[in-house]
Design a protein around this motif. Structure first.
Motif, PDB file in Angstrom:
ATOM      1  N   SER A   1       8.696   9.907  -0.551  1.00  0.00           N
ATOM      2  CA  SER A   1       7.416  10.447  -1.075  1.00  0.00           C
ATOM      3  C   SER A   1       6.740   9.922  -0.483  1.00  0.00           C
ATOM      4  O   SER A   1       6.889   9.177   0.702  1.00  0.00           O
ATOM      5  N   PRO A   2       5.233  10.425  -0.500  1.00  0.00           N
ATOM      6  CA  PRO A   2       4.300   9.584   0.266  1.00  0.00           C
ATOM      7  C   PRO A   2       3.787   8.566   0.450  1.00  0.00           C
ATOM      8  O   PRO A   2       3.244   8.426   1.518  1.00  0.00           O
ATOM      9  N   LEU A   3       4.145   7.781  -0.251  1.00  0.00           N
ATOM     10  CA  LEU A   3       3.718   6.601  -0.284  1.00  0.00           C
ATOM     11  C   LEU A   3       5.412   5.727   1.006  1.00  0.00           C
ATOM     12  O   LEU A   3       4.839   4.905   1.444  1.00  0.00           O
ATOM     13  N   ARG A   4       6.424   6.188   0.975  1.00  0.00           N
ATOM     14  CA  ARG A   4       7.571   5.397   1.445  1.00  0.00           C
ATOM     15  C   ARG A   4       6.611   5.789   2.617  1.00  0.00           C
ATOM     16  O   ARG A   4       7.269   5.128   3.810  1.00  0.00           O
ATOM     17  N   LEU A   5       6.513   7.497   2.686  1.00  0.00           N
ATOM     18  CA  LEU A   5       6.803   8.375   4.061  1.00  0.00           C
ATOM     19  C   LEU A   5       5.166   6.924   4.971  1.00  0.00           C
ATOM     20  O   LEU A   5       5.105   6.976   6.286  1.00  0.00           O
ATOM     21  N   LYS A   6       3.979   6.946   4.714  1.00  0.00           N
ATOM     22  CA  LYS A   6       2.925   6.137   4.549  1.00  0.00           C
ATOM     23  C   LYS A   6       3.807   4.724   5.211  1.00  0.00           C
ATOM     24  O   LYS A   6       3.174   4.065   6.665  1.00  0.00           O
ATOM     25  N   LEU A   7       4.757   4.161   4.170  1.00  0.00           N
ATOM     26  CA  LEU A   7       5.283   2.622   4.259  1.00  0.00           C
ATOM     27  C   LEU A   7       5.921   2.735   5.976  1.00  0.00           C
ATOM     28  O   LEU A   7       5.333   1.880   7.062  1.00  0.00           O
ATOM     29  N   LEU A   8       6.392   3.966   6.627  1.00  0.00           N
ATOM     30  CA  LEU A   8       7.058   3.778   7.483  1.00  0.00           C
ATOM     31  C   LEU A   8       5.888   3.925   8.492  1.00  0.00           C
ATOM     32  O   LEU A   8       6.184   3.094   9.213  1.00  0.00           O
ATOM     33  N   ARG A   9       5.221   4.579   8.701  1.00  0.00           N
ATOM     34  CA  ARG A   9       4.529   4.719   9.498  1.00  0.00           C
ATOM     35  C   ARG A   9       3.003   3.801  10.598  1.00  0.00           C
ATOM     36  O   ARG A   9       3.151   3.843  10.970  1.00  0.00           O
ATOM     37  N   ASP A  10       3.115   3.091   8.778  1.00  0.00           N
ATOM     38  CA  ASP A  10       2.051   2.534   8.678  1.00  0.00           C
ATOM     39  C   ASP A  10       3.559   0.414   9.769  1.00  0.00           C
ATOM     40  O   ASP A  10       2.704  -0.146  10.382  1.00  0.00           O
ATOM     41  N   LEU A  11       4.254   0.575   8.935  1.00  0.00           N
ATOM     42  CA  LEU A  11       5.542  -0.397   9.656  1.00  0.00           C
ATOM     43  C   LEU A  11       5.413   0.026  11.303  1.00  0.00           C
ATOM     44  O   LEU A  11       5.887  -0.806  12.396  1.00  0.00           O
ATOM     45  N   ARG A  12       5.827   1.287  12.032  1.00  0.00           N
ATOM     46  CA  ARG A  12       5.739   1.384  12.729  1.00  0.00           C
ATOM     47  C   ARG A  12       4.354   1.610  13.934  1.00  0.00           C
ATOM     48  O   ARG A  12       4.267   1.178  14.918  1.00  0.00           O
ATOM     49  N   ARG A  13       2.937   2.180  12.904  1.00  0.00           N
ATOM     50  CA  ARG A  13       1.923   1.588  13.723  1.00  0.00           C
ATOM     51  C   ARG A  13       1.346  -0.136  13.961  1.00  0.00           C
ATOM     52  O   ARG A  13       1.017  -0.166  14.841  1.00  0.00           O
ATOM     53  N   LEU A  14       1.987  -0.808  13.400  1.00  0.00           N
ATOM     54  CA  LEU A  14       1.739  -2.136  13.230  1.00  0.00           C
ATOM     55  C   LEU A  14       2.822  -3.190  13.573  1.00  0.00           C
ATOM     56  O   LEU A  14       3.045  -3.840  12.767  1.00  0.00           O
TER      57      LEU A  14
ATOM     58  N   PRO B   1      -2.889   1.832  -9.964  1.00  0.00           N
ATOM     59  CA  PRO B   1      -2.768   0.493  -9.025  1.00  0.00           C
ATOM     60  C   PRO B   1      -1.590   0.043  -9.580  1.00  0.00           C
ATOM     61  O   PRO B   1      -0.941  -0.865  -8.179  1.00  0.00           O
ATOM     62  N   LEU B   2      -0.669   0.021 -10.023  1.00  0.00           N
ATOM     63  CA  LEU B   2       0.792  -0.635  -9.459  1.00  0.00           C
ATOM     64  C   LEU B   2       1.717  -0.170  -8.771  1.00  0.00           C
ATOM     65  O   LEU B   2       2.177  -0.991  -7.947  1.00  0.00           O
ATOM     66  N   ALA B   3       1.621   1.306  -8.632  1.00  0.00           N
ATOM     67  CA  ALA B   3       1.804   1.633  -6.988  1.00  0.00           C
ATOM     68  C   ALA B   3       1.866   1.407  -5.968  1.00  0.00           C
ATOM     69  O   ALA B   3       2.406   1.194  -5.197  1.00  0.00           O
ATOM     70  N   ILE B   4       0.384   1.401  -6.146  1.00  0.00           N
ATOM     71  CA  ILE B   4      -0.842   1.279  -5.270  1.00  0.00           C
ATOM     72  C   ILE B   4       0.333  -0.205  -4.615  1.00  0.00           C
ATOM     73  O   ILE B   4       0.101  -0.819  -3.191  1.00  0.00           O
ATOM     74  N   ALA B   5      -0.184  -1.625  -5.791  1.00  0.00           N
ATOM     75  CA  ALA B   5       0.199  -2.922  -5.348  1.00  0.00           C
ATOM     76  C   ALA B   5       1.383  -2.497  -4.740  1.00  0.00           C
ATOM     77  O   ALA B   5       2.059  -3.105  -3.795  1.00  0.00           O
ATOM     78  N   GLY B   6       2.828  -1.894  -5.209  1.00  0.00           N
ATOM     79  CA  GLY B   6       4.272  -1.405  -4.702  1.00  0.00           C
ATOM     80  C   GLY B   6       4.610  -1.378  -3.698  1.00  0.00           C
ATOM     81  O   GLY B   6       5.055  -1.449  -3.094  1.00  0.00           O
ATOM     82  N   HIS B   7       3.306  -0.394  -3.229  1.00  0.00           N
ATOM     83  CA  HIS B   7       3.450  -0.558  -1.902  1.00  0.00           C
ATOM     84  C   HIS B   7       3.706  -1.035  -0.770  1.00  0.00           C
ATOM     85  O   HIS B   7       4.024  -1.969  -0.230  1.00  0.00           O
ATOM     86  N   TYR B   8       2.296  -2.437  -0.827  1.00  0.00           N
ATOM     87  CA  TYR B   8       1.908  -3.175  -0.248  1.00  0.00           C
ATOM     88  C   TYR B   8       2.816  -4.212  -0.308  1.00  0.00           C
ATOM     89  O   TYR B   8       3.209  -4.752   0.836  1.00  0.00           O
TER      90      TYR B   8
END
Length: 790
Positions: free
Chosen positions: A4-17, A309-316
């Motif tokens: 999912s897009p949020l999971r892709l963003k999660l992996l990118r955030d982990l790689r970036r940070l 909001p819950l999906a975004i909160a869950g992402h972080y």
């Protein structure tokens, strides 16, 4: 599988940070490791001890007598609740070993033999049990054998009842009764000077004129039996034969000291991991709050395209859980490795024949749940502030900061600063809560280091009180049994003796209401003693009272009494008198529970005046060798303690054990310090990246831009130091409280070098973090800053 897009963003955030995520994970790993380390080592030693006790039938009750007939064992076995009885002979003796100028000491005990039903069975490491018919064979304790490179077939000399006997070593063994082999008057085990020697009962009986008699008895109780009832009945039976009061495992010296060590491990696992995890939760909150603020526009965009909001909160939350999972995995590995090492260290120190290392899944599960809970708790507040914003509001860039007067004329007072200094001051003071949180984060890093390194000053304090201000004698002779005052004069005439002071020790139970403790009631000379002194809480020497007793701080606190209160005293030897007496003073002491009075007063209490248990001696250094030779030949010498030797062993033992512990926790504290400071530096750079790039556009050099960020980092780190010292003192106080037991208390003394070392590590971490982010400062995008943020 499509992510999912949020999971892709999660992996990118982990790689970036990745660097910040790794720093946070290491902080969490430190917390997990301390929990697994402490709980794992404690559980390992506890299980090892239980298995060792069961396998070798460690007794439940013990009692000493002067001389009792062996036939009495039948009546002892008939006591309700007694499963097994073992009578034996136990006597202190001196040893003579090649290479030792001073006399050694030994506890001579009847060998239990190979009988599987015997109590306190030996665990043979080498050789065999002594032949019951041989009068000069013995098994010796492993520590004593190792210290002198002795083994089966070797010989050494034991002075038994004043006569030198040449002993053949038939074996080397361990005993559950002497896991912690401590001689009378010693503060730490000294295997070079004190060993356990098991000989045939026949040989000891002949040497000490105890044919058909015993001087010590051990009992095994049935499950559910009343220990107090058995002790009462046993004392009645042994009283006519010079019994000094039976006692259970909790008062048996080896078991009590091992229990105290286990209590320290238990306290460590309850105090330090929460501190580490508190810092980790705070760091997660600080990092995620600023990360969410920086991604405000992305959050607005996600909400605009339909994410709730819950999906975004869950992402972080997933972002934090991924970091926590990595930290937990590192903590599991590090904690298991360190726990195994610590348990092995303790097993070697306490002479266990084997080690059962505990890897209880529940410990790992608890560590994981606590860490995940701390991570989620740290993330929840940060996510809540943005996830519920309307999309239109979230997508708007933050309003430009309006700089105006703040905190009165504070900015006016800063006009003497350079322009870059004013910029730093404005940025720090414009967001006081954020700046305060950064200062607190760095302070917590320093506080963990202070809380990990406090022990050096405390140990020095214990040594100063115990070895230089309280007990100042060069040697102490403990007699095998009480002797008349003439023994003092005989000891004073030994070659090399410059001064001699007598003492008397009587086993007693001192109580107040339903609370009581078994102690050695000490009798000391009236007036101003010079060699062995009792210090008051003001650290001044106390004179022995003509009436009443002086109690140590710890004993007075346990009994809940003060000066002038009455305490109940039950003497455990002689005619076992019971009486009440006033508390005439409170003394300072860190080792054991103590009670003292004058020799004259103790004589009235026991009904036997003019008796002594031993003498404290001041020796002429030039004639020490003559003293050793004569003391070894003197029949009255049961045990010889040397203060300087005890001090050296005390330092050596504590240095080995505490240095390892301090090193482990200092490394973990340093990891936290690096994690906190590096995250702060990275977040500060991320927040001010646009402003710093703007300065580059305006003509500032890379070095000038870096100095602005470095100055902000320096201000926060320096201001945090005193706060870190204060919080660290509180952490150290909690650790000391958890470590203290009835056997010894540790004074809290934090010296300047502890604060200096903690600050040096934090400042070094800050310098290292500054160097790591310098490359990012050099890569600031000046083109991006020229774009309009709308």
């Amino acid at each position: 599988m499509t992510l999912s897009p949020l999971r892709l963003k999660l992996l990118r955030d982990l790689r970036r940070l990745w660097a910040q995520a790794l720093a946070i994970a290491l902080v969490m790993a430190a917390g997990v490791a301390t929990l697994v380390l402490g709980v794992g080592a404690h559980a390992s030693l506890d299980r090892t001890r239980a298995a060792y006790y069961a396998e070798n039938r460690f007794a439940d009750l013990f009692a000493d007598v002067t001389r009792a007939p062996c036939s009495l064992s039948v009546r002892i076995a008939a006591i309700d609740g007694v499963l097994a009885v073992q009578t034996r002979i136990a006597r202190l003796a001196l040893t003579r070993i090649d290479g030792m100028a001073e006399p050694g000491n030994a506890m001579l005990i009847s060998s239990p033999g190979d009988d599987p039903a015997a109590l306190n069975r030996l665990h043979l490491r080498l050789g065999r049990m002594p032949d019951p018919r041989a009068s000069a064979e013995a098994v010796i304790s492993e520590g004593f054998a190792t210290a002198h490179a002795l083994g089966p077939g070797d010989r050494f000399t034991v002075i038994m009842n004043g006569r030198a006997r040449d002993i053949l070593i038939s074996g080397v063994a361990l005993s559950p009764e002497y896991i912690y082999a401590l001689g009378p008057g010693d503060m730490m085990p000294d295997e070079r000077r004190f060993g356990i020697v098991w000989m045939s009962d026949k040989a000891l009986a002949a040497a000490y004129d105890l044919e058909g008699a015993f001087s010590n008895v051990a009992l095994k109780l049935a499950p559910g039996a009343s220990e107090a009832a058995v002790i009462a009945r046993l004392d009645d039976l042994l009283a006519p034969y010079g019994g000094t009061g039976a006692y259970g495992r909790k008062d048996q010296l080896s078991h009590a000291f091992l229990d105290a060590e286990l209590q320290q491990l238990r306290g460590m696992s309850r105090v330090l991991p929460p501190i580490f995890l508190l810092v980790a939760a705070f760091l997660v909150n600080m990092t995620l709050a600023r990360l969410v603020a920086l991604e405000r526009e992305q959050i607005g965009l996600l909400k605009a395209i339909g994410y709730g909001p819950l999906a975004i909160a869950g992402h972080y939350v997933e972002f934090v859980l991924a970091i926590a999972a990595f930290g937990i995995a590192i903590g599991f590995v590090a904690g298991a490795w360190l726990g195994a090492g610590l348990a092995t260290l303790y097993a070697r120190f306490f002479h266990f024949p084997f080690l059962i290392f505990s890897r209880d899944p529940s410990v790992y599960g608890i560590a994981a749940l606590i860490t995940l809970g701390a991570a989620v708790a740290g993330a929840a507040n940060a996510v809540r502030s943005v996830a519920w914003l309307p999309p239109a509001v979230a997508m708007q860039p933050p309003a430009p900061v309006r700089y105006r007067r703040l905190f009165g004329d504070l900015f006016e007072a800063a006009r003497f600063l350079r322009q870059s200094g004013v910029m730093v001051a404005r940025h720090l003071l414009r967001w006081p809560l954020r700046t305060g949180a950064s200062i607190l984060g760095v302070a917590l890093a320093g506080s963990v280091l202070v809380g990990s390194q406090w022990s050096s000053g405390s140990i020095d304090r214990m040594i100063d009180i115990a070895f230089f201000r309280s007990d100042r004698q060069d040697a102490m002779i403990t007699f095998g049994e009480e002797r008349p005052m003439a023994a003092l004069h005989a000891a004073a005439r030994l070659p090399g003796v410059m001064a001699a002071e007598p003492f008397r020790a009587v086993a007693a139970r001192i109580g107040n209401g339903h609370v009581s403790r078994r102690v050695a009631l000490m009798g000391k000379p009236e007036g101003d003693a010079e060699l062995s002194r009792i210090l008051g809480t003001d650290e001044r020497p106390m004179s022995m009272p003509e009436d009443g007793v002086i109690l140590s701080e710890a004993l007075a606190r346990i009994l809940g009494v003060g000066i002038g209160d009455q305490v109940e005293v039950a003497l455990l030897g002689g005619d076992r008198r019971h009486f009440t007496t006033p508390v005439s003073g409170i003394s300072l002491g860190y080792l054991g529970l103590g009670a003292a009075t004058s020799l004259e007063a103790l004589g009235r209490m026991t009904g036997e005046r003019g008796r002594v248990s031993g003498v404290h001696l001041a020796l002429d250094p030039v004639r020490q060798a003559d003293f050793f030779v004569t003391a070894r030949k003197t029949p009255m010498t049961g045990f010889l303690s040397l203060l300087k030797v005890s001090l050296a062993k005390f330092r050596e033992t504590l240095a080995e054990n505490i240095l390892i512990m301090v090193t482990v926790y200092t490394i973990l504290g340093a990891i936290i310090a690096v994690g906190v400071v590096y995250n702060f530096a990275r977040i500060a750079l991320s927040e001010q990246g646009r402003e710093l790039a703007s300065l580059r556009v305006l003509g500032f050099t890379r070095a000038e831009v870096a100095r602005i960020l470095y100055a902000e980092l320096a201000v926060v780190v320096l201001i945090a130091q005193p706060l870190g010292w204060l919080i660290g003192y509180g952490f150290a106080h909690a650790v000391v409280a958890a470590f203290s037991s009835e056997l010894y208390r540790i004074p809290l003394v934090i010296t300047r070098d502890v604060y200096a070392t903690a600050s040096l590590i934090v400042i070094t971490s800050a310098i290292g973090s500054a160097l790591l982010i310098r490359r990012r400062i050099n890569r600031l995008d000046m083109i991006e800053v020229l774009k309009t943020r709308e």
